[in-house]
Design a protein around this motif. Structure first.
Motif, PDB file in Angstrom:
ATOM      1  N   HIS A 154       0.972  -1.190  -0.045  1.00 39.31           N
ATOM      2  CA  HIS A 154      -0.117  -0.068   0.111  1.00 39.31           C
ATOM      3  C   HIS A 154       0.980   1.156  -0.060  1.00 39.31           C
ATOM      4  O   HIS A 154       0.695   2.291  -0.781  1.00 39.31           O
TER       5      HIS A 154
ATOM      6  N   ALA B  62       1.158   4.293  -3.103  1.00 39.41           N
ATOM      7  CA  ALA B  62       0.941   5.437  -2.907  1.00 39.41           C
ATOM      8  C   ALA B  62       2.268   6.239  -3.364  1.00 39.41           C
ATOM      9  O   ALA B  62       2.110   7.453  -3.885  1.00 39.41           O
TER      10      ALA B  62
ATOM     11  N   GLU C 188       2.395   9.059  -6.409  1.00 40.50           N
ATOM     12  CA  GLU C 188       2.614  10.480  -6.032  1.00 40.50           C
ATOM     13  C   GLU C 188       3.806  11.038  -6.937  1.00 40.50           C
ATOM     14  O   GLU C 188       3.831  12.206  -7.332  1.00 40.50           O
TER      15      GLU C 188
ATOM     16  N   TYR D 198      -5.784  -0.194  -3.445  1.00 42.78           N
ATOM     17  CA  TYR D 198      -5.544   1.114  -3.255  1.00 42.78           C
ATOM     18  C   TYR D 198      -6.433   2.169  -3.907  1.00 42.78           C
ATOM     19  O   TYR D 198      -6.860   3.100  -3.399  1.00 42.78           O
TER      20      TYR D 198
ATOM     21  N   HIS E 145      -9.562   5.210  -2.331  1.00 39.27           N
ATOM     22  CA  HIS E 145      -8.998   6.717  -2.533  1.00 39.27           C
ATOM     23  C   HIS E 145     -10.176   7.383  -3.589  1.00 39.27           C
ATOM     24  O   HIS E 145     -10.071   6.837  -4.828  1.00 39.27           O
TER      25      HIS E 145
ATOM     26  N   GLU F 292     -10.528  10.135  -4.824  1.00 39.89           N
ATOM     27  CA  GLU F 292      -9.894  10.922  -6.057  1.00 39.89           C
ATOM     28  C   GLU F 292      -9.625  10.031  -7.022  1.00 39.89           C
ATOM     29  O   GLU F 292      -9.358  10.625  -8.202  1.00 39.89           O
TER      30      GLU F 292
ATOM     31  N   GLU G 183     -10.877   6.849  -7.768  1.00 40.94           N
ATOM     32  CA  GLU G 183     -11.861   5.798  -7.970  1.00 40.94           C
ATOM     33  C   GLU G 183     -12.457   5.734  -9.615  1.00 40.94           C
ATOM     34  O   GLU G 183     -12.841   4.804  -9.998  1.00 40.94           O
TER      35      GLU G 183
END
Length: 226
Positions: free
Chosen positions: A19, A23, A27, A202, A206, A208, A210
């Motif tokens: 996970h 991320a 990022e 993940y 989240h 934002e 999906e």
């Protein structure tokens, strides 16, 4: 170095580490979403470009993920090997990260072309002996792993596993994935920091992101393997 540091680093669960890695990759834009053509000619809704770990900070953190995954897997090994070219900084970085966690490990890599002066040959770094752990970014066709296994065995050493950053978990030309083919052909495990299953988990958590989830799930249904 306190021995407890190594134990603590290995204690994080695989799911937590995966996970955290997904991320991190999102990022930095290393993991991107859209429409990308794979080597197999498929249109993938995501793309992982490990070449974008291209500065000191990102390579250092990536190396830490490799080191923690290696420790958590509990593999016995003596030397790290990075296949040219992407595997070279990965093996060097993983060796440094492992050293910081209390495990000083020699590493080696190969040249694409043999050097005919100086030390010569195609292998650079520590001698390949004992149990060798191969470090790479992903496995697409498995070519670099096959070449690495041949080099390691020719040196009289034993390949024991492969560690990669991301397992796409999709079929190759047959029913198996490239990772499964490597495991079947060489009888060694392939360990990933994260896989497609982790990416879907993940995205599900989240909001934002999906809007990317349906396409990735559909791709998994069409091409995925367990």
């Amino acid at each position: 170095m306190n021995a407890n540091v190594t134990l603590d680093a290995a204690s994080a669960t695989t799911g937590e580490l995966s996970h955290e890695f997904i991320a991190f990759a999102c990022e930095l834009g290393v993991l991107r979403f859209g429409e990308f053509k794979t080597k197999a000619g498929r249109l993938s809704p995501y793309f992982f470009n490990a070449g974008l770990f291209n500065d000191g900070a990102s390579l250092s953190r990536l190396s830490d993920f490799y080191a923690r995954r290696i420790l958590s897997a509990g593999i016995r090994f003596d030397v790290l090997f990075g296949p040219a070219y992407k595997g070279i900084p990965l093996a060097a970085g993983a060796a440094m990260a492992l050293s910081g966690l209390g495990r000083n490990t020699p590493y080696a890599y190969n040249r694409k072309e043999a050097k005919d002066h100086g030390e010569g040959g195609t292998l650079v770094g520590a001698p390949l002996k004992g149990r060798v752990l191969i470090i790479d970014d992903v496995i697409s066709a498995g070519t670099s792993v096959r070449e690495s296994v041949d080099l390691i065995r020719a040196a009289g050493a034993t390949p024991v596993a492969v560690v990669i950053a991301l397992d796409r978990q999709e079929r190759g030309q047959g029913d198996l994935s490239a990772v499964q083919e490597v495991e079947k052909d060489f009888g060694i495990p392939v360990i990933s920091v994260a896989g497609l299953t982790d990416l879907i988990a993940y995205l599900s958590g989240h909001p934002e992101l999906e809007n990317k989830l349906a396409a990735v799930r559909e791709y998994r249904v069409r091409y995925g393997v367990d």
